[in-house]
Scaffold this motif. Structure first.
Motif, PDB file in Angstrom:
ATOM      1  N   ALA A 256       1.063  -1.384   0.190  1.00  0.00           N
ATOM      2  CA  ALA A 256      -0.165   0.210  -0.271  1.00  0.00           C
ATOM      3  C   ALA A 256       0.336   1.505  -0.039  1.00  0.00           C
ATOM      4  CB  ALA A 256      -0.971  -0.139   1.042  1.00  0.00           C
ATOM      5  N   VAL A 257       1.425   1.105   0.986  1.00  0.00           N
ATOM      6  CA  VAL A 257       3.074   2.417   0.974  1.00  0.00           C
ATOM      7  C   VAL A 257       3.265   2.747   0.037  1.00  0.00           C
ATOM      8  CG1 VAL A 257       5.231   3.221   2.247  1.00  0.00           C
ATOM      9  CG2 VAL A 257       2.885   2.230   3.536  1.00  0.00           C
ATOM     10  N   LEU A 258       4.404   1.552  -0.583  1.00  0.00           N
ATOM     11  CA  LEU A 258       4.763   1.045  -2.556  1.00  0.00           C
ATOM     12  C   LEU A 258       3.943   1.813  -3.685  1.00  0.00           C
ATOM     13  CD1 LEU A 258       6.927   0.148  -4.432  1.00  0.00           C
ATOM     14  CD2 LEU A 258       5.745  -1.793  -4.930  1.00  0.00           C
ATOM     15  N   GLY A 259       2.462   1.820  -3.060  1.00  0.00           N
ATOM     16  CA  GLY A 259       0.929   2.260  -4.523  1.00  0.00           C
ATOM     17  C   GLY A 259       1.720   3.630  -4.634  1.00  0.00           C
ATOM     18  N   GLY A 260       1.124   4.182  -3.130  1.00  0.00           N
ATOM     19  CA  GLY A 260       1.028   5.500  -2.752  1.00  0.00           C
ATOM     20  C   GLY A 260       2.478   6.314  -2.944  1.00  0.00           C
ATOM     21  N   LEU A 261       3.402   5.571  -2.582  1.00  0.00           N
ATOM     22  CA  LEU A 261       4.571   6.574  -3.110  1.00  0.00           C
ATOM     23  C   LEU A 261       4.723   6.434  -4.951  1.00  0.00           C
ATOM     24  CD1 LEU A 261       6.853   5.046  -0.920  1.00  0.00           C
ATOM     25  CD2 LEU A 261       6.010   7.176   0.123  1.00  0.00           C
ATOM     26  N   ILE A 262       4.167   5.087  -5.456  1.00  0.00           N
ATOM     27  CA  ILE A 262       4.686   5.360  -6.921  1.00  0.00           C
ATOM     28  C   ILE A 262       4.062   6.639  -7.609  1.00  0.00           C
ATOM     29  CG2 ILE A 262       4.459   4.026  -8.480  1.00  0.00           C
ATOM     30  CD1 ILE A 262       5.181   1.005  -7.230  1.00  0.00           C
ATOM     31  N   ALA A 263       2.604   6.263  -7.234  1.00  0.00           N
ATOM     32  CA  ALA A 263       1.777   7.072  -7.528  1.00  0.00           C
ATOM     33  C   ALA A 263       1.965   8.665  -6.799  1.00  0.00           C
ATOM     34  CB  ALA A 263       0.178   7.189  -6.827  1.00  0.00           C
ATOM     35  N   GLY A 264       2.213   8.404  -6.070  1.00  0.00           N
ATOM     36  CA  GLY A 264       3.137  10.444  -5.475  1.00  0.00           C
ATOM     37  C   GLY A 264       4.403  10.572  -5.317  1.00  0.00           C
ATOM     38  N   ALA A 265       5.674   9.213  -6.581  1.00  0.00           N
ATOM     39  CA  ALA A 265       6.135   9.893  -7.090  1.00  0.00           C
ATOM     40  C   ALA A 265       5.902  10.650  -8.534  1.00  0.00           C
ATOM     41  CB  ALA A 265       7.258   8.892  -7.606  1.00  0.00           C
ATOM     42  N   PHE A 266       5.073  10.039  -9.205  1.00  0.00           N
ATOM     43  CA  PHE A 266       4.382   9.986 -10.528  1.00  0.00           C
ATOM     44  C   PHE A 266       3.655  11.317 -10.681  1.00  0.00           C
ATOM     45  CE2 PHE A 266       4.747   5.656 -11.944  1.00  0.00           C
ATOM     46  CZ  PHE A 266       5.661   6.117 -14.059  1.00  0.00           C
ATOM     47  N   GLY A 267       2.739  11.979  -9.509  1.00  0.00           N
ATOM     48  CA  GLY A 267       2.312  12.453  -9.339  1.00  0.00           C
ATOM     49  C   GLY A 267       3.124  14.171  -9.150  1.00  0.00           C
ATOM     50  N   GLY A 268       3.839  14.148  -8.451  1.00  0.00           N
ATOM     51  CA  GLY A 268       5.386  14.939  -7.662  1.00  0.00           C
ATOM     52  C   GLY A 268       5.861  15.202  -8.793  1.00  0.00           C
ATOM     53  N   TRP A 269       6.419  14.112  -9.502  1.00  0.00           N
ATOM     54  CA  TRP A 269       7.273  14.587 -10.926  1.00  0.00           C
ATOM     55  C   TRP A 269       6.009  15.475 -11.374  1.00  0.00           C
ATOM     56  CZ3 TRP A 269       6.036  13.058 -16.277  1.00  0.00           C
ATOM     57  CH2 TRP A 269       7.101  13.004 -16.905  1.00  0.00           C
ATOM     58  N   ARG A 270       5.048  15.305 -11.477  1.00  0.00           N
ATOM     59  CA  ARG A 270       4.429  16.095 -12.801  1.00  0.00           C
ATOM     60  C   ARG A 270       4.375  17.301 -12.485  1.00  0.00           C
ATOM     61  NH1 ARG A 270       2.759  19.138 -15.796  1.00  0.00           N
ATOM     62  NH2 ARG A 270       1.310  19.140 -17.206  1.00  0.00           N
ATOM     63  N   ALA A 271       3.777  17.641 -11.172  1.00  0.00           N
ATOM     64  CA  ALA A 271       3.809  18.863 -10.097  1.00  0.00           C
ATOM     65  C   ALA A 271       4.596  19.932 -10.530  1.00  0.00           C
ATOM     66  CB  ALA A 271       3.099  18.817  -8.893  1.00  0.00           C
ATOM     67  N   SER A 272       6.418  18.554 -10.469  1.00  0.00           N
ATOM     68  CA  SER A 272       7.888  19.684 -10.096  1.00  0.00           C
ATOM     69  C   SER A 272       8.464  20.396 -11.116  1.00  0.00           C
ATOM     70  CB  SER A 272       8.620  18.551  -9.507  1.00  0.00           C
ATOM     71  OG  SER A 272       8.847  17.669 -10.593  1.00  0.00           O
ATOM     72  N   ARG A 273       7.890  19.982 -12.714  1.00  0.00           N
ATOM     73  CA  ARG A 273       7.739  19.919 -14.263  1.00  0.00           C
ATOM     74  C   ARG A 273       6.718  21.820 -14.285  1.00  0.00           C
ATOM     75  NH1 ARG A 273      10.583  16.995 -17.348  1.00  0.00           N
ATOM     76  NH2 ARG A 273       9.361  17.785 -19.616  1.00  0.00           N
ATOM     77  N   LEU A 274       6.008  21.789 -13.547  1.00  0.00           N
ATOM     78  CA  LEU A 274       5.528  23.135 -13.511  1.00  0.00           C
ATOM     79  C   LEU A 274       5.993  24.594 -13.711  1.00  0.00           C
ATOM     80  CD1 LEU A 274       1.586  22.183 -11.485  1.00  0.00           C
ATOM     81  CD2 LEU A 274       2.263  22.204 -14.825  1.00  0.00           C
ATOM     82  N   ARG A 275       6.626  25.332 -14.130  1.00  0.00           N
ATOM     83  CA  ARG A 275       7.139  26.134 -14.159  1.00  0.00           C
ATOM     84  C   ARG A 275       5.994  27.697 -14.165  1.00  0.00           C
ATOM     85  NH1 ARG A 275      10.687  27.166 -19.282  1.00  0.00           N
ATOM     86  NH2 ARG A 275      10.742  29.342 -18.070  1.00  0.00           N
ATOM     87  N   PRO A 276       6.211  27.867 -12.734  1.00  0.00           N
ATOM     88  CA  PRO A 276       5.361  29.205 -12.293  1.00  0.00           C
ATOM     89  C   PRO A 276       4.914  29.566 -13.483  1.00  0.00           C
ATOM     90  CG  PRO A 276       7.640  28.880 -11.614  1.00  0.00           C
ATOM     91  CD  PRO A 276       7.673  27.874 -11.654  1.00  0.00           C
ATOM     92  N   ALA A 277       5.440  30.627 -14.292  1.00  0.00           N
ATOM     93  CA  ALA A 277       4.567  31.439 -15.112  1.00  0.00           C
ATOM     94  C   ALA A 277       4.209  31.182 -16.260  1.00  0.00           C
ATOM     95  CB  ALA A 277       6.228  32.194 -15.743  1.00  0.00           C
ATOM     96  N   GLU A 278       4.525  29.476 -16.125  1.00  0.00           N
ATOM     97  CA  GLU A 278       3.329  28.851 -17.385  1.00  0.00           C
ATOM     98  C   GLU A 278       1.943  28.859 -16.348  1.00  0.00           C
ATOM     99  OE1 GLU A 278       5.698  25.952 -19.030  1.00  0.00           O
ATOM    100  OE2 GLU A 278       6.993  27.291 -20.256  1.00  0.00           O
ATOM    101  N   ALA A 279       2.508  27.965 -15.426  1.00  0.00           N
ATOM    102  CA  ALA A 279       1.442  27.777 -14.578  1.00  0.00           C
ATOM    103  C   ALA A 279       0.300  28.627 -14.799  1.00  0.00           C
ATOM    104  CB  ALA A 279       1.810  26.887 -13.182  1.00  0.00           C
ATOM    105  N   LEU A 280       0.835  29.770 -13.844  1.00  0.00           N
ATOM    106  CA  LEU A 280      -0.111  30.417 -13.341  1.00  0.00           C
ATOM    107  C   LEU A 280      -0.037  31.166 -15.681  1.00  0.00           C
ATOM    108  CD1 LEU A 280       2.456  32.883 -11.502  1.00  0.00           C
ATOM    109  CD2 LEU A 280      -0.070  31.889 -11.213  1.00  0.00           C
ATOM    110  N   ARG A 281       0.483  31.212 -16.565  1.00  0.00           N
ATOM    111  CA  ARG A 281      -0.137  31.585 -17.965  1.00  0.00           C
ATOM    112  C   ARG A 281      -1.587  30.994 -18.457  1.00  0.00           C
ATOM    113  NH1 ARG A 281       4.590  31.257 -21.322  1.00  0.00           N
ATOM    114  NH2 ARG A 281       5.590  32.747 -19.857  1.00  0.00           N
ATOM    115  N   SER A 282      -1.272  29.673 -17.747  1.00  0.00           N
ATOM    116  CA  SER A 282      -2.589  28.683 -18.412  1.00  0.00           C
ATOM    117  C   SER A 282      -3.359  29.469 -18.273  1.00  0.00           C
ATOM    118  CB  SER A 282      -1.755  27.270 -17.891  1.00  0.00           C
ATOM    119  OG  SER A 282      -1.534  27.154 -16.841  1.00  0.00           O
ATOM    120  N   VAL A 283      -2.842  29.425 -16.801  1.00  0.00           N
ATOM    121  CA  VAL A 283      -4.871  29.275 -16.036  1.00  0.00           C
ATOM    122  C   VAL A 283      -5.278  31.175 -16.428  1.00  0.00           C
ATOM    123  CG1 VAL A 283      -5.769  31.016 -13.773  1.00  0.00           C
ATOM    124  CG2 VAL A 283      -4.019  28.739 -13.629  1.00  0.00           C
ATOM    125  N   ALA A 284      -4.708  32.138 -17.323  1.00  0.00           N
ATOM    126  CA  ALA A 284      -4.490  33.285 -18.112  1.00  0.00           C
ATOM    127  C   ALA A 284      -5.521  32.913 -19.332  1.00  0.00           C
ATOM    128  CB  ALA A 284      -3.504  34.020 -18.285  1.00  0.00           C
TER     129      ALA A 284
END
Lengths: 492, 227
Positions: free
Chosen positions: A464-492
């Motif tokens: 269960a921990v492994l599953g959570g960590l794998i999902a978290g790793a993918f999600g975290g990796w995706r979040a870490s790749r968000l550049r703040p300027a682009e993230a805010l621009r995409s909102v606009a």
């Protein structure tokens, strides 16, 4: 902040949390149940083997059957054998010989095994079969064919029309060391009536009976039984410690008596060995193989587990093949669902993470937040999975599924085989031998009990921990790749 | 003080380069209130992102005090954003699952302030924007104006040197617009921070000390304004 944010997010995205948790829970529950079934089957196999080899036997030594000795039982009768009455000839006979598929070897092997380093105890047994044959055939079937052109109508035999009828009864007999062996088949049986055989019984015609056999043969302490044409006194009755199975043999007699009676003086058919320590079994096996040579077969309990057949074996196969792959498949699906939902959640929260980055949140903090949420979802799934798994195990245990186990190995297990066939006379040799071999292994019924072990739950929580960590790793990796300027621009 | 020298920013869009800012030279003094105006796509938001250390220029230098933002690594820029710069967005950008107080506290999370102090400072910041009685409310339970006040409190709670506002009144009605602009002005005056506001709204722009016009990525006009 971390805990508050995490709690609020999971509560707010309840549907996603439930889907991930349920997926994970089902996978974890399946892993627990499959593991429990595998452990239960392993225990059942051990029980099946225990009833055959006794408690404490770690290793068995046998010799492979040679072609010359593998022939079947044969009864030969002279032309004047039996007695004839009313046109029907009645013939019969009894033979005691080494069990089918069993090779005897010198009993000195016991001493060699006992002297091998790492061996705590060794004892030899001689596994025999006492086969009784009796039948009726036409008494006057002597020549006369084609003498006067007309074939005479057959007469005599049990049906009065020239037919025949034969009956065969087989009883297993085990000769064992009555000098106080601490291992061997009888260690898995308890004395219910009379007494056990002792050193003073060596060489005597005394026997201990299995309780199932005693019941079916209507024997008790004080009765007599015929073995190899000799009469034995029944001094005790034993019962298998297994809840539903019989003990290893129908009859138990002193080893030297068995050797003399079967003409196998100085021979045994199996040696049972107890290792000094459970973790030395592998080493002891190697040492024994070296000491005794490659002509001898040295098997551990693990090796012998593969000889157990029947529905127990089928269940073992299902648990190890289908169960394993099903677990892997469901687990992979649950992990995939968790990863997809987490990444999708991150994509939906682009604006949120862009804002957090704008106000100074580091990538590490955001990844930790996403991973933490997935981790907790995994833990929730794991906890639910553990509960489902326990409930499933309890339900299975309450259902008391009974599996049959047969083992056909060295020191062949006991069984009473009775056969009958009619028709013309003229039989023997291999055909009958094969018929015996088919029934030679005894089937015992074992209630499958699934154990609840901490190790299984450790694995479940780990997954269960492994599953959570794998999902978290993918999600975290995706979040870490968000550049703040682009993230805010995409909102606009 | 911000100093921008020949700052250009080029994006790639559909494989083709698009110049968002071209050779911008600009100085914004400490404590100055500057309004940035211009057409949509003129480079206003890009300029604000460069000033806010959210992005790096393609060429040129951009300094905040002694710090060269163009040469800093990602973690250093994060630290600058966490300590020196406050942001206010057009659509407030509050975390919908957190209360007003918790939203304000998010700005203090990276600064290693202990929990108690974080709570006290968030409470004070909300009181300073007139929302002392709304601390436990979720964004969805607040009006647009109140949400923008929470966003301003979030930007101010870490006591930044610079406050950057991107269309802070763009999502508000006229009355609320006046309140928010009044609040920004009072904060600017009381705290002495540098205030840069990107706006389409000339009424808002005229409240600034200085107005900058951007057209196709270039500064085309600098006009003094009276506060």
């Amino acid at each position: 902040m971390f805990g508050t944010y995490l709690r609020r997010e999971l509560a707010n995205r309840r549907r996603q949390t439930i889907i991930i948790a349920v997926g994970m829970a089902l996978a974890i529950a399946l892993v627990i149940v499959v593991n429990a079934v595998a452990a239960g089957v392993q225990n059942a196999q051990a029980t099946a083997l225990k009833s055959i080899y006794g408690v404490g036997t770690d290793i068995t030594i046998t010799e492979p059957v040679t072609a010359a000795s593998a022939g079947g039982q044969q009864f030969q009768f002279g032309s004047g054998a039996g007695r004839t009455s009313g046109g029907t000839r009645t013939i019969g006979g009894s033979r005691l010989r080494t069990d089918f598929g069993t090779q005897t070897f010198a009993a000195t092997t016991v001493a060699k095994a006992a002297a091998t380093p790492g061996v705590k105890a060794a004892t030899g047994v001689l596994s025999l079969s006492n086969t009784t044959f009796s039948g009726q055939l036409p008494g006057g079937a002597t020549g006369g064919f084609g003498r006067s052109g007309a074939t005479p109508r057959p007469t005599g035999g049990p049906d009065g029309a020239g037919g025949s009828a034969f009956g065969i009864t087989r009883v297993s007999v085990l000769g064992y060391d009555v000098g106080g062996a601490t291992i061997g088949p009888l260690t898995a049986a308890t004395l219910t009536k009379g007494r056990s055989l002792t050193a003073a019984d060596a060489g005597k015609d005394v026997a201990v009976l299995d309780s199932d056999y005693a019941t079916s043969a209507k024997k008790s302490v004080g009765s007599t039984v015929s073995i190899g044409g000799k009469t034995f006194s029944v001094v005790g009755i034993v019962k298998s410690t297994s809840a539903t199975g019989s003990s290893a043999s129908n009859l138990y007699i002193p080893l030297d008596t068995a050797q003399n009676l079967a003409g196998d003086k100085g021979d045994v058919s199996s040696v049972y060995v107890e290792a000094a320590s459970a973790d030395q079994i592998g080493t002891v096996k190697t040492a024994l193989q070296q000491t005794l040579g490659s002509t001898m077969t040295v098997n551990t309990q693990a090796d012998l587990a593969s000889t157990v057949s029947g529905s127990l074996s089928t269940t073992a196969s299902l648990a190890s093949s289908l169960g394993l792959w099903l677990s892997v498949l469901v687990l992979a699906a649950a992990f995939l669902i968790a990863v997809l939902f987490t990444v999708s959640g991150v994509n939906r929260r682009t604006r949120e993470f862009g804002t957090l980055k704008a106000i100074g949140w580091s990538n590490r903090r955001i990844v930790g937040q996403v991973a933490g949420e997935s981790f907790v979802q995994g833990l929730i799934g794991g906890a639910i999975g553990v509960v489902i798994g326990i409930v499933a195990i309890v339900i299975v245990n309450m259902a008391h599924p009974v599996l049959t186990a047969s083992a056909a190995a060295a020191g062949r297990p006991a069984g009473t085989a009775a056969g009958g066939f009619g028709g013309g006379s003229g039989f023997g040799g291999g055909g009958l031998g094969r018929a015996f071999n088919q029934v030679a292994s005894s089937a015992s019924s074992i209630v499958l009990s699934l154990p609840i072990t901490p190790a299984v739950f450790g694995i479940a929580v780990g997954l269960a921990v492994l599953g959570g960590l794998i999902a978290g790793a993918f999600g975290g990796w995706r979040a870490s790749r968000l550049r703040p300027a682009e993230a805010l621009r995409s909102v606009a | 003080m911000y100093e921008l020298e020949r700052v250009s920013k080029t994006y790639r869009q559909g494989g083709r380069p698009v110049a968002a800012l071209v050779d911008v030279d600009l100085t914004i003094a400490d404590g100055e209130f500057v309004a940035v105006q211009g057409q949509t796509g003129g480079g206003k938001s890009t300029l604000l992102q460069l000033l806010g250390a959210l992005d790096k220029p393609t060429s040129g230098t951009i300094r905040l005090g002694e710090a060269d933002l163009g040469r800093m690594g990602a973690s250093e820029l994060t630290r600058v954003r966490a300590t020196q710069i406050g942001f206010v967005f057009q659509s407030f950008n509050l975390i919908p699952t957190l209360s007003a107080q918790e939203n304000v506290e998010t700005a203090l999370a990276p600064t290693h302030v202990d929990k108690r102090e974080r709570r006290d400072r968030a409470q004070e910041a909300l009181e300073s924007v007139g929302l002392g009685d709304r601390v436990a409310h979720l964004p969805s339970e607040l009006s647009g104006g109140q949400q923008q006040r929470v966003a301003i409190a979030r930007a101010l709670v870490k006591q930044p040197q610079v406050l950057l506002a991107d269309e802070p009144t763009g999502a508000l009605d006229e009355d609320t617009r006046g309140e928010i602009v009044g609040l920004l002005e009072s904060v600017w005056k009381d705290r002495g921070l540098t205030l840069v506001v990107v706006t389409h709204d000339s009424w808002v722009a005229h409240r600034a000390e200085r107005r900058i016009h951007l057209k196709q990525g270039r500064v085309t006009e600098k006009a003094a304004a009276k506060v």
